[in-house]
Design an enzyme around this catalytic site. Structure first.
Site, PDB file in Angstrom:
ATOM      1  N   LYS A   1      -5.513  13.130  -1.300  1.00 40.21           N
ATOM      2  CA  LYS A   1      -5.457  11.813  -1.952  1.00 40.21           C
ATOM      3  C   LYS A   1      -4.649  11.883  -3.247  1.00 40.21           C
ATOM      4  O   LYS A   1      -5.076  12.504  -4.220  1.00 40.21           O
ATOM      5  CB  LYS A   1      -6.877  11.331  -2.250  1.00 40.21           C
ATOM      6  CG  LYS A   1      -6.936   9.997  -2.976  1.00 40.21           C
ATOM      7  CD  LYS A   1      -6.365   8.875  -2.132  1.00 40.21           C
ATOM      8  CE  LYS A   1      -6.471   7.545  -2.858  1.00 40.21           C
ATOM      9  NZ  LYS A   1      -5.797   6.460  -2.095  1.00 40.21           N
TER      10      LYS A   1
ATOM     11  N   GLY B   1      -4.233   0.494  -5.055  1.00 37.33           N
ATOM     12  CA  GLY B   1      -4.118   0.695  -6.495  1.00 37.33           C
ATOM     13  C   GLY B   1      -2.684   0.600  -6.965  1.00 37.33           C
ATOM     14  O   GLY B   1      -2.403   0.186  -8.092  1.00 37.33           O
ATOM     15  N   ASN B   2      -1.729   0.942  -6.087  1.00 39.41           N
ATOM     16  CA  ASN B   2      -0.312   0.827  -6.433  1.00 39.41           C
ATOM     17  C   ASN B   2       0.138  -0.624  -6.505  1.00 39.41           C
ATOM     18  O   ASN B   2       1.189  -0.917  -7.084  1.00 39.41           O
ATOM     19  CB  ASN B   2       0.547   1.576  -5.417  1.00 39.41           C
ATOM     20  CG  ASN B   2       0.409   3.086  -5.566  1.00 39.41           C
ATOM     21  OD1 ASN B   2       0.321   3.593  -6.663  1.00 39.41           O
ATOM     22  ND2 ASN B   2       0.383   3.797  -4.452  1.00 39.41           N
TER      23      ASN B   2
ATOM     24  N   LYS C   1      -4.081   4.256   6.526  1.00 37.52           N
ATOM     25  CA  LYS C   1      -4.168   2.855   6.938  1.00 37.52           C
ATOM     26  C   LYS C   1      -4.259   2.741   8.458  1.00 37.52           C
ATOM     27  O   LYS C   1      -5.069   1.975   8.995  1.00 37.52           O
ATOM     28  CB  LYS C   1      -2.972   2.066   6.404  1.00 37.52           C
ATOM     29  CG  LYS C   1      -2.967   1.902   4.902  1.00 37.52           C
ATOM     30  CD  LYS C   1      -1.727   1.200   4.413  1.00 37.52           C
ATOM     31  CE  LYS C   1      -1.815   0.919   2.920  1.00 37.52           C
ATOM     32  NZ  LYS C   1      -2.134   2.094   2.103  1.00 37.52           N
TER      33      LYS C   1
END
Length: 320
Positions: free
Chosen positions: A125, A11-12, A272
């Site tokens: 998150k 999203g970044n 990740k």
């Protein structure tokens, strides 16, 4: 059969840390991202895309709170659905401009989670904009938020991020991939739902990590490769210290050891690496972590492009 690659877009990457998240900024970022995705398609891959929504869903939540005396605010799981449609539409149109109209399609996806997931006791998150310490503390007091410092860039709200258990629309996603579409699915990690004994879905207020959702999707569709796109070209060891250095190639064992040593924080690179290890453990061939601009070079195995995590005996793959 054409090989499948799943690409997770942060999203970044659609709203950068120094941006406000305007429509024109998101559209321009999506256009840049689409060029890299189209290069994968042209090289022969079937492609599924999972996008994040942390900045966008957090901004939308702040808008909801600001208007709560005028319009009824919506729960977080509905905001996740809204951002799936919003960002899915932007990316579909950007990809179609690079390929051809009708190439990409967006599936608003629901993802089953365990309501007893320990993540609900320990929110990690980050969502929404970066805030000063003073503003973050004020909002935490006023709205009951939990806030944390995020990678030295400011403070952000954090919410629960449970692990994905089941992707509900899996059959539709497989069918669309087999028909040759670029499929956007599980956007923002998917709308978190709990499944009752009768199969009825109940929305849960949480934001599923898009990297974990992408790993689950990649395993379910039989993808051979998983690409996790982020704001840096390569994974860095000893980040922020005089010993900082790039890690261009890692075995799963090396990545797991670095994770255990605290090299990868839970709010940034940690998910990740964890998602990459799960995908490889479930039979995936290769994971690449890199930026959008380096995607094509990293996918082609160019030395020094991105970070490749794969078993020592595996050679660089291809779509054919």
């Amino acid at each position: 059969m054409t090989a499948i690659a799943v690409v997770a877009v942060g999203g970044n990457a659609l709203t950068a840390a120094d941006q406000d998240g305007t429509w024109t900024e998101i559209e321009a970022n999506a256009a840049e991202m689409a060029g890299s995705l189209a290069a994968l398609v042209r090289s022969g891959w079937q492609v599924a895309v999972v996008h994040g929504n942390g900045p966008q869903v957090g901004n939308l939540a702040m808008q909801q709170d600001a208007l709560d005396h005028i319009v009824p605010p919506q729960p977080l799981h509905q905001l996740c659905a809204m951002t799936q449609g919003q960002l899915g539409s932007v990316l579909v149109r950007a990809i179609d401009r690079e390929c051809s109209p009708g190439t990409a399609t967006c599936v608003v996806t629901h993802v089953g989670i365990d309501p007893q997931d320990p993540a609900f006791d320990h929110p990690t998150k980050p969502i929404g904009p970066f805030l000063s310490r003073e503003r973050a503390d004020q909002l935490a007091r006023e709205r009951g938020w939990q806030v944390v410092e995020d990678s030295g860039r400011g403070y952000r709200r954090v919410v629960a991020s449970p692990r994905p258990v089941k992707i509900i629309e899996m059959d539709a996603i497989r069918t669309l991939l087999q028909a040759g579409h670029v499929v956007l699915a599980a956007g923002g990690g998917g709308v978190a739902v709990a499944l009752g004994p009768d199969g009825v879905m109940t929305g849960i207020d949480a934001v599923i990590d898009k990297d974990h959702a992408a790993a689950a999707l990649a395993t379910a569709v039989g993808a051979s490769e998983l690409y996790l796109l982020t704001g840096v070209d390569t994974v860095l060891l000893d980040f922020g210290t005089p010993d900082q250095r790039p890690a261009h190639r890692l075995t799963p064992e090396e990545a797991e050891r670095h994770l255990a040593d605290g090299q990868f924080p839970p709010g940034s690179m940690g998910p990740k690496i964890t998602a990459a290890l799960r995908f490889l453990d479930d039979g995936g061939h290769r994971v690449i972590i890199t930026s959008a601009r380096m995607l094509a070079a990293a996918a082609a195995g160019q030395p020094g492009a991105g970070t490749c995590i794969e078993p020592a005996h595996v050679t660089v793959g291809s779509a054919s």
